[in-house]
Design an enzyme around this catalytic site. Structure first.
Site, mmCIF file in Angstrom:
data_model
loop_
_atom_site.group_PDB
_atom_site.id
_atom_site.type_symbol
_atom_site.label_atom_id
_atom_site.label_comp_id
_atom_site.label_asym_id
_atom_site.label_seq_id
_atom_site.Cartn_x
_atom_site.Cartn_y
_atom_site.Cartn_z
ATOM 1 N N ASP A 252 18.240 2.634 -21.666
ATOM 2 C CA ASP A 252 18.145 3.740 -20.710
ATOM 3 C C ASP A 252 16.753 4.361 -20.826
ATOM 4 O O ASP A 252 16.230 4.550 -21.924
ATOM 5 C CB ASP A 252 19.222 4.787 -21.010
ATOM 6 C CG ASP A 252 19.347 5.805 -19.895
ATOM 7 O OD1 ASP A 252 20.122 5.551 -18.960
ATOM 8 O OD2 ASP A 252 18.663 6.849 -19.973
ATOM 9 N N HIS A 265 9.896 9.478 -6.110
ATOM 10 C CA HIS A 265 10.730 8.283 -6.320
ATOM 11 C C HIS A 265 9.913 6.995 -6.316
ATOM 12 O O HIS A 265 10.313 6.010 -6.945
ATOM 13 C CB HIS A 265 11.809 8.223 -5.236
ATOM 14 C CG HIS A 265 12.874 9.262 -5.410
ATOM 15 N ND1 HIS A 265 13.893 9.133 -6.332
ATOM 16 C CD2 HIS A 265 13.059 10.470 -4.808
ATOM 17 C CE1 HIS A 265 14.683 10.199 -6.269
ATOM 18 N NE2 HIS A 265 14.193 11.033 -5.351
ATOM 19 N N GLU A 295 18.609 4.102 -13.935
ATOM 20 C CA GLU A 295 17.636 3.722 -14.960
ATOM 21 C C GLU A 295 18.272 2.997 -16.126
ATOM 22 O O GLU A 295 17.676 2.869 -17.205
ATOM 23 C CB GLU A 295 16.909 4.978 -15.459
ATOM 24 C CG GLU A 295 17.762 5.928 -16.288
ATOM 25 C CD GLU A 295 18.558 6.914 -15.448
ATOM 26 O OE1 GLU A 295 18.983 7.942 -15.989
ATOM 27 O OE2 GLU A 295 18.757 6.649 -14.236
#
Length: 387
Positions: A252, A265, A295
C-alpha cells in the site's frame, strides 16, 4: 470492412443465382431435347404402324381404317413440328437437319409422298371387287418402299442429329457449370485472402484486446483483482500438489491521499504507474503482480516461504524509498508499507486466509509508522529457524 464483407456475400449470392439459372436451363433444354428425340423415334414407329395398318385395310379389315387415320394424323402433326425445327439454319446441327429434310435426303418430300399414299388408302372404300386395284397396290408399294428404305434411314438420321444436339448442349452446359464453380472457388479464395482473413485478424485482435482489458488494470497494465485471484488459486493447487511453499505480499502506498489532494490525480496516476514498474523490476519472472484497487497492490511469490517473501518485500520497500518519483513539477519521496503471509496449503480456504493474514500484517506496518514491512524480515527468519 463491413462493406467488403457485404460485397463478398453479394457476389457469392449472385454466382449462386447464376448457377441455379444455368442448371434450370440445362434441365429444361434436356427435357426439350428428350421430347424431340422421342418424337423423332416415334415417327419411325408410326411409319411402320401405318404400313401395317394399310396392308390390313387393303386386305379387307375395315377395323384398321380408324387406327390408320389416327396414326396418319399423328404422323403429320409430328412431321410439321420437326420440319419447323429444321427450318432454322443457324447452328451446324440445324443446318444438318435442314439438309436432311430439304436437301439431298428429301425427308420432307418423302414424308409428303408417304402421307399422300396413306391418305389415299384410308379414303378408299374396301370392296371385294377392288382388293386387287392397281392404285391400292401402287400406294401400298410406296408405303412399303418408303417405310423400309430412305424414309426410315432419314428418320434415323434425324434422331441421330437431335441426339448429337442434345449431347452437345449438355456438354456446353456442363462446361458452363464447371466455369461457374471455378469462378466461385476463385472468388472464395480471393475473399478468404483479402476480406475474411483480415477480418478474422481484426476480430481476433479485438477479442484479445477485450480479454486483456478484462484481466488487466487499465492504468498500470498489471493484473486486476479477478485475474490475480484466478492465478493465485491455480498456483495454490500446483504448490499443494508438489508440496512447495507459496506466499503473498500486500503493498500500500503511504499517504497516497495527500498526493492526490496536493498534486492532483494525474500526479497520483504517475505514482501508481512508477510503483508498478518498480515492482516488476524487483519481482522474478514467475511472480504474479496485480493492482487490487486504488493504491493497493499484491504480489504472489511461488516457491517462496515467509522469510524469503519478507526479504523480497523489504528490498521492494528500499527500492521505492531510494528513488523519488517525479509527481508534479518536482521529485517527491514516496514510501510503501507491506504485509506478508505464507499461504497455508492445508487450510480450508488457503487463498482467502492468506489474503486476510497479509492484510492484518499490512495494518500492523501502518500502525508501526508506515514505510515498513510486517512481519520484519529478521523475525520471519527467526520463525523459520525455530520451526
Amino acid at each position: 470492412m463491413t462493406l467488403r464483407y457485404v460485397v463478398a456475400l453479394g457476389l457469392i449470392a449472385l454466382l449462386s443465382i447464376v448457377s441455379h439459372l444455368v442448371l434450370t436451363e440445362t434441365l429444361k433444354a434436356n427435357e426439350g431435347s428428350a421430347a424431340i428425340i422421342n418424337m423423332s423415334g416415334r415417327q419411325r414407329m408410326l411409319s411402320q404402324r401405318i404400313r401395317g395398318l394399310a396392308d390390313d385395310l387393303h386386305s379387307g379389315k375395315e377395323v384398321a381404317r380408324e387406327p390408320l387415320i389416327t396414326s396418319m394424323n399423328q404422323f403429320r402433326q409430328t412431321h410439321e413440328r420437326l420440319a419447323a425445327l429444321a427450318d432454322a439454319k443457324g447452328t451446324i446441327a440445324e443446318r444438318r437437319l435442314y439438309e436432311v429434310y430439304y436437301g439431298n435426303a428429301e425427308i420432307d418430300r418423302l414424308m409428303t409422298r408417304f402421307l399422300a399414299a396413306g391418305e389415299r388408302i384410308a379414303a378408299r372404300k374396301v370392296a371385294p371387287a377392288r382388293l386387287t386395284d392397281a392404285e391400292d397396290s401402287q400406294d401400298l408399294q410406296v408405303l412399303s418402299d418408303l417405310a423400309r428404305g430412305p424414309l426410315l434411314s432419314g428418320l434415323e438420321d434425324v434422331v441421330s442429329i437431335h441426339q448429337s444436339v442434345s449431347e452437345a448442349r449438355s456438354q456446353r452446359m456442363v462446361r458452363v457449370q464447371w466455369g461457374i464453380l471455378l469462378i466461385v472457388l476463385v472468388t472464395l479464395a480471393v475473399e478468404a485472402c483479402f476480406i475474411f482473413r483480415p477480418m478474422v485478424r481484426a476480430i481476433s485482435g479485438y477479442v484479445g484486446l477485450l480479454l486483456n482489458q478484462a484481466d488487466h488494470d487499465y492504468l498500470t497494465g498489471l493484473l486486476n483483482r479477478r485475474a490475480f485471484t484466478v492465478r493465485a488459486e491455480a498456483e495454490i493447487q500446483r504448490s499443494r500438489r508438489y508440496a512447495r511453499p507459496v506466499s503473498v505480499v500486500l503493498v500500500d502506498v503511504d499517504h497516497f491521499k495527500r498526493v492526490n489532494d496536493s498534486l492532483g490525480h494525474l500526479a497520483g496516476d504517475t505514482v501508481l504507474v512508477t510503483l508498478s514498474r518498480t515492482m516488476e523490476a524487483q519481482a522474478r519472472r514467475e511472480d504474479v503482480i496485480a493492482r487490487l484497487g486504488g493504491e493497493e497492490f499484491a504480489i504472489l511469490l511461488p516457491e517462496t516461504g515467509l522469510a524469503e517473501a519478507c526479504e523480497m518485500a523489504e528490498r521492494l520497500r528500499q527500492a521505492v524509498a531510494a528513488e523519488p518519483i517525479l509527481a508534479g513539477e518536482e521529485p517527491r519521496q514516496i514510501t510503501i508499507s507491506a504485509g506478508v503471509a505464507e499461504i497455508d496449503l492445508d487450510g480450508a480456504r488457503p487463498y482467502v486466509s492468506a489474503m486476510s493474514n497479509a492484510d492484518k500484517m499490512l495494518y500492523r506496518a501502518k500502525d508501526a509508522g508506515r514505510d515498513t514491512v510486517r512481519p520484519k524480515p529478521a523475525s520471519a527468519r527467526a520463525m523459520r529457524v525455530v520451526s
